[in-house]
Design a protein around this motif. Structure first.
Motif, PDB file in Angstrom:
ATOM      1  N   LEU A   1      -4.587 -10.747  -4.465  1.00 15.45           N
ATOM      2  CA  LEU A   1      -3.640  -9.632  -4.542  1.00 15.45           C
ATOM      3  C   LEU A   1      -2.331  -9.898  -3.812  1.00 15.45           C
ATOM      4  N   LEU A   2      -2.297 -10.886  -2.939  1.00 12.81           N
ATOM      5  CA  LEU A   2      -1.078 -11.163  -2.178  1.00 12.81           C
ATOM      6  C   LEU A   2      -0.593 -12.578  -2.480  1.00 12.81           C
ATOM      7  N   PRO A   3       0.701 -12.737  -2.788  1.00  6.17           N
ATOM      8  CA  PRO A   3       1.229 -14.084  -3.055  1.00  6.17           C
ATOM      9  C   PRO A   3       1.297 -14.904  -1.778  1.00  6.17           C
ATOM     10  N   GLY A   4       1.071 -16.200  -1.928  1.00  7.90           N
ATOM     11  CA  GLY A   4       1.200 -17.114  -0.802  1.00  7.90           C
ATOM     12  C   GLY A   4       0.032 -17.141   0.148  1.00  7.90           C
ATOM     13  N   MET A   5      -1.046 -16.429  -0.184  1.00 10.62           N
ATOM     14  CA  MET A   5      -2.224 -16.410   0.671  1.00 10.62           C
ATOM     15  C   MET A   5      -3.247 -17.413   0.152  1.00 10.62           C
ATOM     16  N   SER A   6      -3.963 -18.038   1.045  1.00 16.60           N
ATOM     17  CA  SER A   6      -5.037 -18.956   0.671  1.00 16.60           C
ATOM     18  C   SER A   6      -6.295 -18.593   1.451  1.00 16.60           C
ATOM     19  N   LEU A   7      -7.428 -18.899   0.857  1.00 17.14           N
ATOM     20  CA  LEU A   7      -8.714 -18.578   1.465  1.00 17.14           C
ATOM     21  C   LEU A   7      -9.403 -19.863   1.875  1.00 17.14           C
ATOM     22  N   ARG A   8      -9.658 -20.010   3.159  1.00 18.71           N
ATOM     23  CA  ARG A   8     -10.331 -21.190   3.673  1.00 18.71           C
ATOM     24  C   ARG A   8     -11.828 -20.918   3.798  1.00 18.71           C
ATOM     25  N   PRO A   9     -12.630 -21.980   3.816  1.00 19.46           N
ATOM     26  CA  PRO A   9     -14.077 -21.791   4.009  1.00 19.46           C
ATOM     27  C   PRO A   9     -14.398 -21.030   5.297  1.00 19.46           C
ATOM     28  N   LEU A  10     -13.574 -21.226   6.340  1.00 19.67           N
ATOM     29  CA  LEU A  10     -13.826 -20.527   7.596  1.00 19.67           C
ATOM     30  C   LEU A  10     -13.640 -19.023   7.443  1.00 19.67           C
ATOM     31  N   HIS A  11     -12.685 -18.597   6.576  1.00 16.95           N
ATOM     32  CA  HIS A  11     -12.522 -17.175   6.313  1.00 16.95           C
ATOM     33  C   HIS A  11     -13.786 -16.589   5.692  1.00 16.95           C
ATOM     34  N   VAL A  12     -14.328 -17.300   4.707  1.00 19.98           N
ATOM     35  CA  VAL A  12     -15.531 -16.823   4.023  1.00 19.98           C
ATOM     36  C   VAL A  12     -16.707 -16.749   4.994  1.00 19.98           C
TER      37      VAL A  12
ATOM     38  N   ALA B   1      -4.966   7.219  13.192  1.00 21.87           N
ATOM     39  CA  ALA B   1      -5.538   5.920  12.822  1.00 21.87           C
ATOM     40  C   ALA B   1      -4.825   5.319  11.617  1.00 21.87           C
ATOM     41  N   PHE B   2      -4.455   6.160  10.639  1.00 20.04           N
ATOM     42  CA  PHE B   2      -3.769   5.655   9.454  1.00 20.04           C
ATOM     43  C   PHE B   2      -2.400   5.087   9.802  1.00 20.04           C
ATOM     44  N   PHE B   3      -1.696   5.724  10.750  1.00 24.37           N
ATOM     45  CA  PHE B   3      -0.378   5.241  11.151  1.00 24.37           C
ATOM     46  C   PHE B   3      -0.502   3.899  11.873  1.00 24.37           C
ATOM     47  N   PHE B   4      -1.481   3.790  12.787  1.00 27.04           N
ATOM     48  CA  PHE B   4      -1.704   2.515  13.468  1.00 27.04           C
ATOM     49  C   PHE B   4      -2.088   1.422  12.474  1.00 27.04           C
ATOM     50  N   TRP B   5      -2.944   1.768  11.509  1.00 25.02           N
ATOM     51  CA  TRP B   5      -3.405   0.788  10.525  1.00 25.02           C
ATOM     52  C   TRP B   5      -2.238   0.277   9.683  1.00 25.02           C
ATOM     53  N   ASP B   6      -1.354   1.177   9.305  1.00 24.43           N
ATOM     54  CA  ASP B   6      -0.203   0.778   8.495  1.00 24.43           C
ATOM     55  C   ASP B   6       0.706  -0.157   9.278  1.00 24.43           C
ATOM     56  N   LEU B   7       0.938   0.153  10.554  1.00 22.50           N
ATOM     57  CA  LEU B   7       1.773  -0.721  11.387  1.00 22.50           C
ATOM     58  C   LEU B   7       1.136  -2.099  11.548  1.00 22.50           C
ATOM     59  N   ALA B   8      -0.184  -2.131  11.697  1.00 19.80           N
ATOM     60  CA  ALA B   8      -0.869  -3.413  11.849  1.00 19.80           C
ATOM     61  C   ALA B   8      -0.731  -4.261  10.596  1.00 19.80           C
ATOM     62  N   LEU B   9      -0.894  -3.647   9.427  1.00 23.86           N
ATOM     63  CA  LEU B   9      -0.813  -4.394   8.179  1.00 23.86           C
ATOM     64  C   LEU B   9       0.598  -4.909   7.921  1.00 23.86           C
ATOM     65  N   LYS B  10       1.604  -4.158   8.359  1.00 22.09           N
ATOM     66  CA  LYS B  10       2.982  -4.570   8.128  1.00 22.09           C
ATOM     67  C   LYS B  10       3.407  -5.711   9.054  1.00 22.09           C
ATOM     68  N   ARG B  11       2.730  -5.857  10.173  1.00 24.00           N
ATOM     69  CA  ARG B  11       3.168  -6.835  11.166  1.00 24.00           C
ATOM     70  C   ARG B  11       2.199  -7.999  11.368  1.00 24.00           C
ATOM     71  N   GLY B  12       1.025  -7.948  10.740  1.00 23.66           N
ATOM     72  CA  GLY B  12       0.023  -8.973  10.995  1.00 23.66           C
ATOM     73  C   GLY B  12      -0.517  -9.615   9.739  1.00 23.66           C
ATOM     74  N   ASP B  13      -1.499 -10.477   9.916  1.00 20.71           N
ATOM     75  CA  ASP B  13      -2.170 -11.202   8.839  1.00 20.71           C
ATOM     76  C   ASP B  13      -3.330 -10.348   8.347  1.00 20.71           C
ATOM     77  N   ALA B  14      -3.316  -9.991   7.058  1.00 18.00           N
ATOM     78  CA  ALA B  14      -4.336  -9.105   6.505  1.00 18.00           C
ATOM     79  C   ALA B  14      -5.736  -9.689   6.643  1.00 18.00           C
ATOM     80  N   ARG B  15      -5.860 -11.009   6.571  1.00 16.66           N
ATOM     81  CA  ARG B  15      -7.175 -11.633   6.684  1.00 16.66           C
ATOM     82  C   ARG B  15      -7.743 -11.451   8.092  1.00 16.66           C
TER      83      ARG B  15
END
Length: 281
Positions: A106-117, A220-234
């Motif tokens: 769903l996100l461009p430029g993202m890759s999934l490593r075996p360690l993520h899984v 919680a929703f406001f904190f979650w939105d700020l986290a997603l905008k500034r961090g790595d979703a994985r």
């Protein structure tokens, strides 16, 4: 605050939802959701009145917000009505795993490593042990209630996809989350009027509903939105595995249950998954 601290703040608030929900279990679910979302959205009203552009967002973004907040709760409550609650809640906690594995899709430029899984599966195992262990490993549902797990799976997909898709729509102020909550709460109240019996809330009910609205269904929703905008979703998805652990621990404290080996094992698995996901750059 860093994205990690924002995510942890949201997780801490969401951890109180089970305890508050247990205290308010006598209220119809759509009524509780609607009131809490509307109350939670009220925190953004002063900012929206001061700056009308804060809620001037594209229809596509608004639809995504309602899709996430209303769709998630709607399907979750349907699942809890038609499937054993513990098992349905466990299926719903697939959403952090979905966040990790769907990010490259769903996100461009993202890759999934075996360690993520590996980290995602490890965290999911910890979440399963925390939830099932706290309730004594309730038995499986009968065949007649198996269909109730489908909306639980759908609610997990909705929250994961909403969390990821917020990074693909045009940038919007975090204040707009209040508009998402207001419209989602209004839809929930419409569902209550159409599908549920009317009830009268006591002063204690109102106090707990306000706490629920200001916390897990509000700030919680406001904190979650700020986290997603500034961090790595994985990485944020891996951190979210702390939610079922913290929620279970608080529920055990409130109900006076003793610490069990299953909770201790879950803590080790979830913390290990969080560390592993953080190192998977």
């Amino acid at each position: 605050m860093s994205s990690t601290l924002h995510a942890l703040a949201a997780i801490a608030l969401w951890a109180t939802l089970a305890s508050l929900g247990t205290s308010l279990s006598h209220l119809p679910p759509f009524l509780l959701t609607g009131l809490a979302l509307v109350i939670g959205s009220a925190m953004s009203w002063p900012l929206a009145l001061r700056d009308r552009k804060a809620w001037a967002i594209p229809p596509r973004t608004l639809a995504l917000g309602v899709y996430g907040l209303f769709g998630f709760h709607f399907l979750l409550f349907i699942a809890l009505r038609h499937a054993p609650p513990v098992e349905a809640n466990l299926v719903n906690y697939l959403w952090p795993l979905f966040m990790v594995v769907l990010a490259p899709v769903l996100l461009p430029g993202m890759s999934l490593r075996p360690l993520h899984v590996l980290a995602a599966l490890l965290g999911f195992a910890g979440a399963a042990i925390a939830i099932l262990g706290a309730r004594g490993g309730a038995g499986a549902a009968g065949a007649s209630s198996y269909w109730g797990f489908l909306p639980a799976l759908g609610s997990a997909f909705i929250w994961a996809s909403y969390s990821l898709w917020t990074q693909r729509v045009p940038a919007f102020p975090t204040t707009a989350i209040g508009l998402f909550g207001l419209l989602s709460g209004a839809l929930s109240l419409v569902c209550h009027a159409l599908l549920e019996p009317s009830v009268t809330l006591s002063p204690r009910d109102w106090m707990l509903v306000v706490l629920c609205g200001l916390g897990p269904l509000g700030a919680a929703f406001f904190f979650w939105d700020l986290a997603l905008k500034r961090g790595d979703a994985r990485q944020i998805g891996i951190l979210s595995y702390l939610t079922p652990l913290a929620s279970t621990a608080l529920l055990m404290l409130v109900t006076g249950r003793a610490l069990s080996w299953s909770i201790a094992l879950a803590a080790v698995l979830i913390i290990s998954a969080a560390v592993m996901g953080t190192r998977a750059r």
